[in-house]
Scaffold this active site. Structure first.
Site, PDB file in Angstrom:
ATOM      1  CE  LYS A 128      -4.397  -2.152   1.505  1.00  0.00           C
ATOM      2  NZ  LYS A 128      -4.946  -2.807   2.448  1.00  0.00           N
ATOM      3  CE  LYS A 157     -14.244  -5.518  -4.036  1.00  0.00           C
ATOM      4  NZ  LYS A 157     -14.019  -5.083  -2.745  1.00  0.00           N
ATOM      5  CE  LYS A 169      -7.702 -14.303  -6.629  1.00  0.00           C
ATOM      6  NZ  LYS A 169      -8.224 -14.911  -5.176  1.00  0.00           N
TER       7      LYS A 169
END
Ligand code: TRP
Length: 346
Positions: A127, A212, A209
């Site tokens: 992050k 988002k 996969k």
């Protein structure tokens, strides 16, 4: 574990259910991967366990300090989970910021968390790489806040995906450190899923996969309308078909069959398997069939989500009801915590 309780002088045996807790970040729309990887698990657990499912609005402040869209996002996550079968009468479905004890336990646990271990956390490193201008202390102590969420209900089982395993290991460390220092208060929380039920839903572009953040056209969202679903499915990667009977499927074809097995009936899936194995497969037909079955699966959920979102009174009722259940359990825990820490002055 059966427990004895006295009510009206009568001895009653009450089956006390084991406690499950998990958190959902209110960022973005839920997709098919979230459904088969998480929500379906929650729905299954709600009858067998005492469940606390929380929308992590406080955690979202670490990456989304602008709160203009926060309420709408929280409502969407609630509506999507309810539309998928989570029952607010069976579980505590609540919002993190409504449980004030979270902040208190977070503070205590922060004194037991070391700078070094927090800085080493993979999600923290990732992050701050993504938002180098906002490397705030909340990001650093994100796993501590998550631990507070779990320990507040003295939960034993935490249904989460692989990406959360490190956070859970930290939660176990913090719980043990607390217990060591102040007395045995918390069970050790462990990751838990119905093992064979966790499906990794492949992305439509044949790589990885559904997710988002990555290729949105390769991910099917529960909010996608019928035409968009058709468009996305029809774009899925195929080739000119097998040339030898019973040949091994390339991964992107295997993925299409996996998606089909999730939403189509078994005889339909079998028909296309047979067509593939005898080299009679027509991928255009396969994808048309998949698109229609996908629509049959997603559109009732989407419509239900929209109905729920229009009913603000209902959503408020859900939030209030969830907050009451979650606070009852948190208040009981925080009393024990203060007592154990010697923070009981009166
Ligand atoms: N960190 C979790 C995620 O990113 C969300 C979360 C917050 C959570 N609190 C939790 C998960 C407590 C499990 C238990 O998805």
């Amino acid at each position: 574990m059966p427990q004895l309780q006295t009510t009206n002088h009568k001895l009653q045996t009450i089956e006390k259910k084991e406690i499950v807790m998990s958190g959902i970040r209110p960022t973005g729309f839920l997709h098919l991967g979230n459904y088969f990887g998480a929500i379906r698990n929650y729905v299954k657990m709600q009858d067998e366990y005492e469940c606390f499912f929380m929308v992590a609005d406080l955690h979202s402040l670490t990456t989304h300090p602008d709160t203009k869209l926060l309420k709408a996002n929280v409502h969407r996550v609630l509506a999507e989970n309810i539309a998928c079968g989570l029952d607010p009468d069976k579980v505590a479905l609540y919002c993190q910021s409504h449980v004030y004890e979270t902040a208190e336990l977070y503070l205590y646990l922060n004194m037991l968390a070391y700078k070094g271990e927090l800085e080493k956390t993979a999600t923290f490193k990732e992050k701050i790489r993504l938002q180098p201008d906002n490397a705030n202390a909340g990001l650093l102590t994100y796993p501590v806040l998550q631990t507070a969420d779990i320990l507040l209900h003295r939960a034993k089982y935490v249904p989460v995906g692989k990406d959360q395993e490190q956070h859970l290991e930290m939660a176990r460390n913090f719980a043990n450190r607390f217990n060591h220092r102040y007395g045995d208060v918390f069970p050790e929380p462990v990751a838990f899923n119905y093992s064979n039920n966790l499906v990794k839903v492949p992305s439509l572009d044949g790589e990885g996969k559904m997710s988002k953040s990555e290729n949105q056209l390769a991910t099917l969202y529960l909010a996608d309308d019928d035409d968009l679903i058709r468009k996305k499915v029809m774009k899925a990667k195929t080739d000119s078909g097998p040339t030898e009977n019973n040949s091994v499927k390339p991964e992107y074809i295997d993925n299409i069959f996996l998606l089909m097995s999730l939403v189509s009936s078994s005889d339909i899936t079998k028909k296309y398997e047979d067509d593939y194995n005898s080299c009679n497969i027509r991928y255009g037909d396969l994808k048309k069939q998949l698109a229609e079955d996908m629509i049959k699966f997603i559109s009732p959920i989407r419509k239900k989500v929209n109905r729920i979102l229009e009913d603000e009174k209902y959503l408020q009722k859900v939030l209030l009801q969830g907050a009451e259940k979650a606070r009852k359990s948190s208040e009981a825990t925080i009393k024990i915590v203060r007592q154990a820490m010697g923070l009981n002055y009166f």
